[in-house]
Design a protein around this motif. Sequence first.
Motif, PDB file in Angstrom:
ATOM      1  N   LEU A 193     -46.984  51.588  -9.411  1.00 11.15           N
ATOM      2  CA  LEU A 193     -47.214  50.690  -8.279  1.00 11.15           C
ATOM      3  C   LEU A 193     -48.601  50.080  -8.389  1.00 11.15           C
ATOM      4  CD1 LEU A 193     -45.658  52.798  -5.420  1.00 11.15           C
ATOM      5  CD2 LEU A 193     -44.954  50.480  -6.087  1.00 11.15           C
ATOM      6  N   ALA A 194     -48.686  48.762  -8.182  1.00  7.64           N
ATOM      7  CA  ALA A 194     -49.969  48.067  -8.239  1.00  7.64           C
ATOM      8  C   ALA A 194     -50.745  48.355  -6.965  1.00  7.64           C
ATOM      9  CB  ALA A 194     -49.751  46.566  -8.386  1.00  7.64           C
ATOM     10  N   GLU A 195     -52.043  48.402  -7.085  1.00  7.32           N
ATOM     11  CA  GLU A 195     -52.895  48.608  -5.925  1.00  7.32           C
ATOM     12  C   GLU A 195     -52.795  47.407  -5.006  1.00  7.32           C
ATOM     13  OE1 GLU A 195     -54.639  51.371  -5.208  1.00  7.32           O
ATOM     14  OE2 GLU A 195     -53.791  52.267  -7.013  1.00  7.32           O
ATOM     15  N   PRO A 196     -52.721  47.618  -3.684  1.00  5.65           N
ATOM     16  CA  PRO A 196     -52.677  46.465  -2.775  1.00  5.65           C
ATOM     17  C   PRO A 196     -53.962  45.638  -2.871  1.00  5.65           C
ATOM     18  CG  PRO A 196     -52.584  48.565  -1.569  1.00  5.65           C
ATOM     19  CD  PRO A 196     -52.686  48.885  -3.018  1.00  5.65           C
ATOM     20  N   ALA A 197     -53.813  44.341  -2.713  1.00  5.63           N
ATOM     21  CA  ALA A 197     -54.979  43.447  -2.808  1.00  5.63           C
ATOM     22  C   ALA A 197     -55.896  43.606  -1.624  1.00  5.63           C
ATOM     23  CB  ALA A 197     -54.507  42.005  -2.910  1.00  5.63           C
ATOM     24  N   CYS A 223     -40.352  49.444  -2.279  1.00  8.90           N
ATOM     25  CA  CYS A 223     -39.636  48.485  -1.448  1.00  8.90           C
ATOM     26  C   CYS A 223     -39.368  47.254  -2.305  1.00  8.90           C
ATOM     27  CB  CYS A 223     -40.379  48.141  -0.161  1.00  8.90           C
ATOM     28  SG  CYS A 223     -41.944  47.336  -0.369  1.00  8.90           S
ATOM     29  N   ILE A 224     -38.319  46.537  -1.959  1.00 11.44           N
ATOM     30  CA  ILE A 224     -37.989  45.330  -2.705  1.00 11.44           C
ATOM     31  C   ILE A 224     -39.185  44.391  -2.642  1.00 11.44           C
ATOM     32  CG2 ILE A 224     -36.486  43.300  -2.755  1.00 11.44           C
ATOM     33  CD1 ILE A 224     -34.251  45.193  -1.730  1.00 11.44           C
ATOM     34  N   GLY A 225     -39.575  43.884  -3.790  1.00 11.02           N
ATOM     35  CA  GLY A 225     -40.725  42.990  -3.874  1.00 11.02           C
ATOM     36  C   GLY A 225     -42.032  43.683  -4.209  1.00 11.02           C
ATOM     37  N   SER A 226     -42.038  45.029  -4.277  1.00 10.03           N
ATOM     38  CA  SER A 226     -43.261  45.743  -4.668  1.00 10.03           C
ATOM     39  C   SER A 226     -43.709  45.283  -6.039  1.00 10.03           C
ATOM     40  CB  SER A 226     -43.031  47.259  -4.720  1.00 10.03           C
ATOM     41  OG  SER A 226     -42.764  47.799  -3.464  1.00 10.03           O
ATOM     42  N   ARG A 227     -45.011  45.106  -6.205  1.00 13.05           N
ATOM     43  CA  ARG A 227     -45.554  44.739  -7.511  1.00 13.05           C
ATOM     44  C   ARG A 227     -45.859  46.015  -8.285  1.00 13.05           C
ATOM     45  NH1 ARG A 227     -45.033  40.484 -10.064  1.00 13.05           N
ATOM     46  NH2 ARG A 227     -47.174  40.295 -10.754  1.00 13.05           N
ATOM     47  N   VAL A 228     -45.506  45.981  -9.569  1.00  7.45           N
ATOM     48  CA  VAL A 228     -45.732  47.115 -10.455  1.00  7.45           C
ATOM     49  C   VAL A 228     -46.336  46.615 -11.757  1.00  7.45           C
ATOM     50  CG1 VAL A 228     -43.952  48.621  -9.464  1.00  7.45           C
ATOM     51  CG2 VAL A 228     -43.325  46.998 -11.257  1.00  7.45           C
ATOM     52  N   PRO A 283     -37.246  38.629 -17.809  1.00  4.45           N
ATOM     53  CA  PRO A 283     -36.305  39.711 -18.113  1.00  4.45           C
ATOM     54  C   PRO A 283     -36.351  40.823 -17.065  1.00  4.45           C
ATOM     55  CG  PRO A 283     -37.524  39.117 -20.076  1.00  4.45           C
ATOM     56  CD  PRO A 283     -38.179  38.406 -18.917  1.00  4.45           C
ATOM     57  N   ARG A 284     -35.208  41.458 -16.886  1.00  2.00           N
ATOM     58  CA  ARG A 284     -35.115  42.633 -16.018  1.00  2.00           C
ATOM     59  C   ARG A 284     -34.856  43.855 -16.880  1.00  2.00           C
ATOM     60  NH1 ARG A 284     -31.832  41.097 -10.513  1.00  2.00           N
ATOM     61  NH2 ARG A 284     -33.237  39.409  -9.866  1.00  2.00           N
ATOM     62  N   LEU A 285     -35.365  45.001 -16.430  1.00  2.00           N
ATOM     63  CA  LEU A 285     -35.077  46.236 -17.131  1.00  2.00           C
ATOM     64  C   LEU A 285     -35.040  47.395 -16.169  1.00  2.00           C
ATOM     65  CD1 LEU A 285     -38.023  47.786 -19.010  1.00  2.00           C
ATOM     66  CD2 LEU A 285     -38.336  45.607 -17.923  1.00  2.00           C
ATOM     67  N   LEU A 286     -34.337  48.458 -16.585  1.00  2.00           N
ATOM     68  CA  LEU A 286     -34.283  49.694 -15.822  1.00  2.00           C
ATOM     69  C   LEU A 286     -35.396  50.595 -16.308  1.00  2.00           C
ATOM     70  CD1 LEU A 286     -30.440  50.335 -15.726  1.00  2.00           C
ATOM     71  CD2 LEU A 286     -31.899  49.408 -13.914  1.00  2.00           C
ATOM     72  N   THR A 287     -36.082  51.236 -15.362  1.00  2.00           N
ATOM     73  CA  THR A 287     -37.265  52.014 -15.679  1.00  2.00           C
ATOM     74  C   THR A 287     -37.461  53.072 -14.610  1.00  2.00           C
ATOM     75  OG1 THR A 287     -39.637  51.806 -16.204  1.00  2.00           O
ATOM     76  CG2 THR A 287     -38.784  50.372 -14.462  1.00  2.00           C
ATOM     77  N   ASN A 288     -38.580  53.754 -14.671  1.00  2.00           N
ATOM     78  CA  ASN A 288     -39.025  54.657 -13.608  1.00  2.00           C
ATOM     79  C   ASN A 288     -40.375  54.150 -13.126  1.00  2.00           C
ATOM     80  OD1 ASN A 288     -38.019  56.823 -16.015  1.00  2.00           O
ATOM     81  ND2 ASN A 288     -36.893  56.844 -14.099  1.00  2.00           N
ATOM     82  N   VAL A 289     -40.678  54.381 -11.852  1.00  2.00           N
ATOM     83  CA  VAL A 289     -41.976  53.997 -11.308  1.00  2.00           C
ATOM     84  C   VAL A 289     -42.778  55.264 -11.064  1.00  2.00           C
ATOM     85  CG1 VAL A 289     -43.210  52.828  -9.459  1.00  2.00           C
ATOM     86  CG2 VAL A 289     -41.060  51.872 -10.318  1.00  2.00           C
ATOM     87  N   ILE A 290     -43.892  55.383 -11.761  1.00  2.00           N
ATOM     88  CA  ILE A 290     -44.780  56.532 -11.653  1.00  2.00           C
ATOM     89  C   ILE A 290     -45.440  56.508 -10.279  1.00  2.00           C
ATOM     90  CG2 ILE A 290     -46.868  57.597 -12.600  1.00  2.00           C
ATOM     91  CD1 ILE A 290     -46.126  56.024 -15.235  1.00  2.00           C
ATOM     92  N   GLY A 291     -45.464  57.648  -9.620  1.00  2.00           N
ATOM     93  CA  GLY A 291     -46.127  57.755  -8.326  1.00  2.00           C
ATOM     94  C   GLY A 291     -45.335  57.158  -7.174  1.00  2.00           C
ATOM     95  N   SER A 292     -44.048  56.952  -7.369  1.00  2.00           N
ATOM     96  CA  SER A 292     -43.235  56.356  -6.296  1.00  2.00           C
ATOM     97  C   SER A 292     -42.760  57.404  -5.292  1.00  2.00           C
ATOM     98  CB  SER A 292     -42.019  55.637  -6.875  1.00  2.00           C
ATOM     99  OG  SER A 292     -41.041  56.565  -7.305  1.00  2.00           O
ATOM    100  N   GLU A 293     -43.094  58.667  -5.541  1.00  2.00           N
ATOM    101  CA  GLU A 293     -42.619  59.782  -4.721  1.00  2.00           C
ATOM    102  C   GLU A 293     -41.096  59.732  -4.610  1.00  2.00           C
ATOM    103  OE1 GLU A 293     -44.719  60.265  -1.032  1.00  2.00           O
ATOM    104  OE2 GLU A 293     -46.668  60.129  -2.030  1.00  2.00           O
ATOM    105  N   ALA A 294     -40.458  59.680  -5.786  1.00  2.00           N
ATOM    106  CA  ALA A 294     -38.996  59.621  -5.895  1.00  2.00           C
ATOM    107  C   ALA A 294     -38.429  58.482  -5.064  1.00  2.00           C
ATOM    108  CB  ALA A 294     -38.364  60.948  -5.513  1.00  2.00           C
ATOM    109  N   GLY A 295     -39.076  57.319  -5.150  1.00  2.00           N
ATOM    110  CA  GLY A 295     -38.570  56.127  -4.503  1.00  2.00           C
ATOM    111  C   GLY A 295     -39.041  55.900  -3.084  1.00  2.00           C
ATOM    112  N   ARG A 296     -39.681  56.895  -2.456  1.00  2.00           N
ATOM    113  CA  ARG A 296     -40.100  56.736  -1.060  1.00  2.00           C
ATOM    114  C   ARG A 296     -41.173  55.670  -0.872  1.00  2.00           C
ATOM    115  NH1 ARG A 296     -39.043  62.140  -1.479  1.00  2.00           N
ATOM    116  NH2 ARG A 296     -41.172  62.744  -1.906  1.00  2.00           N
ATOM    117  N   LYS A 297     -41.952  55.383  -1.898  1.00  2.00           N
ATOM    118  CA  LYS A 297     -43.004  54.372  -1.789  1.00  2.00           C
ATOM    119  C   LYS A 297     -42.546  52.991  -2.258  1.00  2.00           C
ATOM    120  CE  LYS A 297     -47.166  57.146  -2.042  1.00  2.00           C
ATOM    121  NZ  LYS A 297     -48.444  57.284  -2.740  1.00  2.00           N
TER     122      LYS A 297
END
Length: 135
Positions: free
Chosen positions: A131-135, A109-114, A93-107
């Motif tokens: 945003l998920a921590e990078p591996a 990118c398509i494919g980012s894991r959350v 499923p897809r949904l519309l949401t907000n990403v915490i800590g995205s700095e208003a979208g600046r962080k």
Amino acid sequence: MSFPEPDITPLNEPYWSGLKDGRLMFQHCEGCGHNWLPAREACPSCLAPRPTWQASAGWATVVSWVVYHTAYSDAFKDRVPYDVTCVALDEGPRLLTNVIGSEAGRKLCIGSRVTLAIQYEGETALARFRLAEPA
């Protein structure tokens, strides 16, 4: 102005009560296996009635986003700029949401894991992501 309240109906109540219990729920068709949001009375893929509800593992991928720099409601005037992000749950499923800590979208990118981060606006639990921590 206060944050807008959702219209909770018998159809979508499992979604909202799931969030209050710390789970993101989506609908599932036992007939064809399709998963979706928002709630519907029948499967949007095969039209089978009586879908079941399942809990998401809480992981998703960023599909797209937009950043609002103008508040079109007084309830959001102290929040600009903010992102509205489309995420695809790992279950489909897809949904519309907000990403915490995205700095208003600046962080973003398509494919980012959350990962799911339920937040409250008053008494309403909302599915937001972090945003998920990078591996």
